[in-house]
Design a protein around this motif. Structure first.
Motif, short mmCIF file in Angstrom:
data_model
loop_
_atom_site.label_atom_id
_atom_site.label_comp_id
_atom_site.label_asym_id
_atom_site.label_seq_id
_atom_site.Cartn_x
_atom_site.Cartn_y
_atom_site.Cartn_z
N PHE A 63 0.66 -1.86 -8.46
CA PHE A 63 1.55 -0.95 -9.19
C PHE A 63 1.76 0.50 -8.73
N HIS A 64 0.91 0.89 -7.71
CA HIS A 64 1.04 2.20 -7.14
C HIS A 64 1.21 1.98 -5.55
N GLY A 65 1.83 1.11 -5.12
CA GLY A 65 1.98 0.78 -3.75
C GLY A 65 2.42 1.85 -2.89
N SER A 66 3.39 2.60 -3.39
CA SER A 66 3.98 3.85 -2.67
C SER A 66 3.08 4.75 -2.41
N THR B 269 1.12 5.85 1.24
CA THR B 269 1.15 7.41 1.90
C THR B 269 -0.23 7.70 1.88
N PHE B 270 -1.07 7.18 1.32
CA PHE B 270 -2.69 7.62 1.60
C PHE B 270 -2.95 6.73 2.79
N TYR B 271 -2.73 5.35 2.77
CA TYR B 271 -2.82 4.60 3.87
C TYR B 271 -2.50 5.38 4.99
N LEU B 272 -1.24 5.40 5.40
CA LEU B 272 -0.75 6.00 6.56
C LEU B 272 -1.45 7.30 7.01
N SER C 143 4.15 -0.80 4.05
CA SER C 143 5.23 -0.46 2.93
C SER C 143 4.32 -0.65 1.49
N ALA C 144 4.92 -0.37 0.44
CA ALA C 144 4.27 -0.66 -0.84
C ALA C 144 4.22 -2.08 -0.93
N GLY D 189 -6.45 -5.26 8.17
CA GLY D 189 -5.42 -6.18 8.28
C GLY D 189 -4.09 -5.74 7.71
N VAL D 190 -3.78 -4.58 7.56
CA VAL D 190 -2.52 -3.94 7.38
C VAL D 190 -1.35 -3.82 8.24
N PRO D 191 -0.06 -4.22 7.82
CA PRO D 191 0.83 -4.04 8.94
C PRO D 191 1.18 -2.77 9.64
N GLU D 192 1.39 -2.60 10.69
CA GLU D 192 1.77 -1.34 11.33
C GLU D 192 2.41 -0.27 10.63
#
Length: 167
Positions: free
Chosen positions: A62-65, A69-72, A92-93, A86-89
């Motif tokens: 529900f808060h993927g965007s 942002t935080f992840y990047l 995205s949300a 294991g998150v893609p390069e």
């Protein structure tokens, strides 16, 4: 504690045969019922780990965007955790929502400790990004600390699970 253990054991038993069915059964129970059974579970317990993974999945969905942002923002500060998560390069949300789903499927499907460790890694990266973006915002910094605490709970759960002789 006994109720929490029984619910966990029932869902993990179902999950060994059909992880998606275990996730659906947990969803059918709903977060309020899972909270009642698991939210006060002992740190490092299977119930505490599953509770955090369900919360993480819901937040990512529900808060993927915001999560992306935080992840990047945190990726460069936690390169090892980035790989483990294991998150893609280019996250995205939708990618993060899918990661949350895969973590639960893995936990119920027999890779409990691995799912907990990957969830911990994901939260460490997110917490690093949150703290960076927060600046002097005390509320945002508190949320980053909470994410880091959740990461440590997941990591403790993985260690405890392995110490019990599971995997």
């Amino acid at each position: 504690a006994e109720l929490a253990d029984r619910v966990v054991e029932a869902l993990l038993t179902v999950g060994r045969q059909d992880p998606a069915l275990a996730v659906r059964r947990a969803d059918d129970l709903g977060l309020p019922q899972l909270a009642e059974a698991w939210s006060t579970a002992e740190s490092g317990s299977r119930a505490a780990v599953l509770w955090r993974l369900h919360l993480l999945r819901t937040w990512l969905r529900f808060h993927g965007s915001e999560a992306a942002t935080f992840y990047l923002a945190g990726r460069g500060m936690a390169p090892v955790e980035d790989v483990v998560a294991g998150v893609p390069e280019v996250a995205s949300a939708a990618d993060l929502g899918e990661v949350g789903e895969r973590l639960l499927l893995a936990a119920y499907g027999g890779s409990f400790a691995d799912a907990a460790e990957r969830g911990a890694a994901l939260l460490r990266v997110i917490a690093s990004g949150q703290a960076t973006i927060a600046g002097d915002d005390r509320r945002a910094l508190r949320q980053a600390v909470q994410a880091r605490e959740s990461a440590e709970l997941l990591a403790a759960g993985a260690r405890a699970y392995r110490a019990e002789g599971y995997q």
